[in-house]
Design an enzyme around this catalytic site. Structure first.
Site, PDB file in Angstrom:
ATOM      1  N   HIS A  49       0.849  -1.189   0.000  1.00  0.00           N
ATOM      2  CA  HIS A  49       0.000   0.000   0.000  1.00  0.00           C
ATOM      3  C   HIS A  49       0.891   1.248   0.000  1.00  0.00           C
ATOM      4  O   HIS A  49       2.107   1.161   0.173  1.00  0.00           O
ATOM      5  CB  HIS A  49      -0.933   0.009   1.219  1.00  0.00           C
ATOM      6  CG  HIS A  49      -0.217  -0.011   2.532  1.00  0.00           C
ATOM      7  ND1 HIS A  49      -0.131  -1.114   3.333  1.00  0.00           N
ATOM      8  CD2 HIS A  49       0.479   0.959   3.175  1.00  0.00           C
ATOM      9  CE1 HIS A  49       0.565  -0.830   4.413  1.00  0.00           C
ATOM     10  NE2 HIS A  49       0.958   0.422   4.343  1.00  0.00           N
TER      11      HIS A  49
HETATM   12  C1  T46 Z   1       2.826   0.518   6.981  1.00  0.00           C
HETATM   13  C2  T46 Z   1       3.524  -0.763   7.276  1.00  0.00           C
HETATM   14  C3  T46 Z   1       5.000  -0.582   7.495  1.00  0.00           C
HETATM   15  C4  T46 Z   1      -4.895  -0.498  13.079  1.00  0.00           C
HETATM   16  O1  T46 Z   1      -6.051  -0.697  13.490  1.00  0.00           O
HETATM   17  N1  T46 Z   1      -4.159   0.529  13.569  1.00  0.00           N
HETATM   18  C5  T46 Z   1      -2.891   0.785  13.147  1.00  0.00           C
HETATM   19  O2  T46 Z   1      -2.257   1.740  13.646  1.00  0.00           O
HETATM   20  C6  T46 Z   1      -2.330  -0.050  12.111  1.00  0.00           C
HETATM   21  C7  T46 Z   1      -0.928   0.230  11.587  1.00  0.00           C
HETATM   22  C8  T46 Z   1      -3.083  -1.075  11.629  1.00  0.00           C
HETATM   23  N2  T46 Z   1      -4.337  -1.303  12.101  1.00  0.00           N
HETATM   24  C9  T46 Z   1      -5.093  -2.461  11.610  1.00  0.00           C
HETATM   25  C10 T46 Z   1      -5.501  -2.388  10.137  1.00  0.00           C
HETATM   26  C11 T46 Z   1      -5.534  -3.841   9.739  1.00  0.00           C
HETATM   27  O3  T46 Z   1      -6.801  -4.382  10.045  1.00  0.00           O
HETATM   28  O4  T46 Z   1      -4.270  -3.598  11.722  1.00  0.00           O
HETATM   29  C12 T46 Z   1      -4.490  -4.487  10.645  1.00  0.00           C
HETATM   30  C13 T46 Z   1      -3.178  -4.804   9.939  1.00  0.00           C
HETATM   31  O5  T46 Z   1      -2.726  -3.607   9.248  1.00  0.00           O
HETATM   32  P1  T46 Z   1      -2.010  -3.658   7.820  1.00  0.00           P
HETATM   33  O6  T46 Z   1      -2.568  -4.774   7.028  1.00  0.00           O
HETATM   34  O7  T46 Z   1      -2.104  -2.289   7.224  1.00  0.00           O
HETATM   35  O8  T46 Z   1      -0.504  -3.992   8.234  1.00  0.00           O
HETATM   36  P2  T46 Z   1       0.818  -3.956   7.340  1.00  0.00           P
HETATM   37  O9  T46 Z   1       1.879  -4.617   8.125  1.00  0.00           O
HETATM   38  O10 T46 Z   1       0.545  -4.450   5.971  1.00  0.00           O
HETATM   39  O11 T46 Z   1       1.169  -2.378   7.213  1.00  0.00           O
HETATM   40  C14 T46 Z   1       1.565  -1.658   8.362  1.00  0.00           C
HETATM   41  C15 T46 Z   1       0.897  -0.272   8.384  1.00  0.00           C
HETATM   42  O12 T46 Z   1      -0.529  -0.432   8.269  1.00  0.00           O
HETATM   43  C16 T46 Z   1       1.373   0.619   7.287  1.00  0.00           C
HETATM   44  O13 T46 Z   1       1.012   1.962   7.564  1.00  0.00           O
HETATM   45  O14 T46 Z   1       3.387   1.405   6.371  1.00  0.00           O
HETATM   46  O15 T46 Z   1       2.977  -1.494   8.375  1.00  0.00           O
END
Ligand code: T46
Length: 130
Positions: A49
């Site tokens: 993303h």
């Molecule tokens: C990024 C990379 C390095 C929340 O509810 N609050 C939060 O602060 C975050 C970061 C995530 N979430 C929830 C959203 C999803 O349901 O946690 C779940 C997993 O998030 P995501 O799939 O976006 O995780 P990554 O590891 O793909 O990405 C994360 C960050 O979201 C993103 O900003 O840059 O780590």
């Protein structure tokens, strides 16, 4: 490419090592949120993303993982594998995380609160947005 690696000062002595992270000093934005990622697996990628407005610093506190960073024109791969190096990623950068080592722990400092509407999670939409 709107990213850079920042070497953090280590305060070390016979007791071990310490790194301090401070808004507008070695972190080039006001920190509004901290989150961390753990229990990752080598065959499970994350990220995929971009953020419209958010800036972040990512630190591999333990272990290693590979980042793919893409500004829509260029695509670069870097390893994050040191607890004293922060990966700064600015706005409008597509990021992917691959090849996590077992036990890898990432700590992330963010310039804003979590807001799903601020994510671009489709690569074609990312290309259209820039
Ligand atoms: C990024 C990379 C390095 C929340 O509810 N609050 C939060 O602060 C975050 C970061 C995530 N979430 C929830 C959203 C999803 O349901 O946690 C779940 C997993 O998030 P995501 O799939 O976006 O995780 P990554 O590891 O793909 O990405 C994360 C960050 O979201 C993103 O900003 O840059 O780590």
């Amino acid at each position: 490419m709107n990213y850079k690696l920042i070497d953090m000062k280590i305060f070390g002595d016979e007791r071990g090592k310490l790194v301090s992270l401070e808004s507008m000093k070695n972190v080039p934005f006001e920190i509004k949120r901290v989150y961390y990622i753990f229990d990752t697996l080598p065959n499970q990628a994350r990220g995929m993303h971009a953020h419209k407005d958010m800036e972040q610093i990512i630190i591999a506190i333990d272990g290693a993982c590979q980042f793919i960073l893409d500004d829509g024109k260029n695509r670069e791969k870097i390893w994050l594998n040191r607890p004293d190096v922060g990966l700064y990623i600015g706005k409008n950068m597509w990021r992917e995380m691959h090849n996590f080592s077992y036990g890898c722990k990432l700590m992330v400092l963010a310039s804003d609160y979590y807001d799903e509407s601020e994510y671009i999670r489709n690569y074609d939409d990312f290309l259209k947005s820039i």
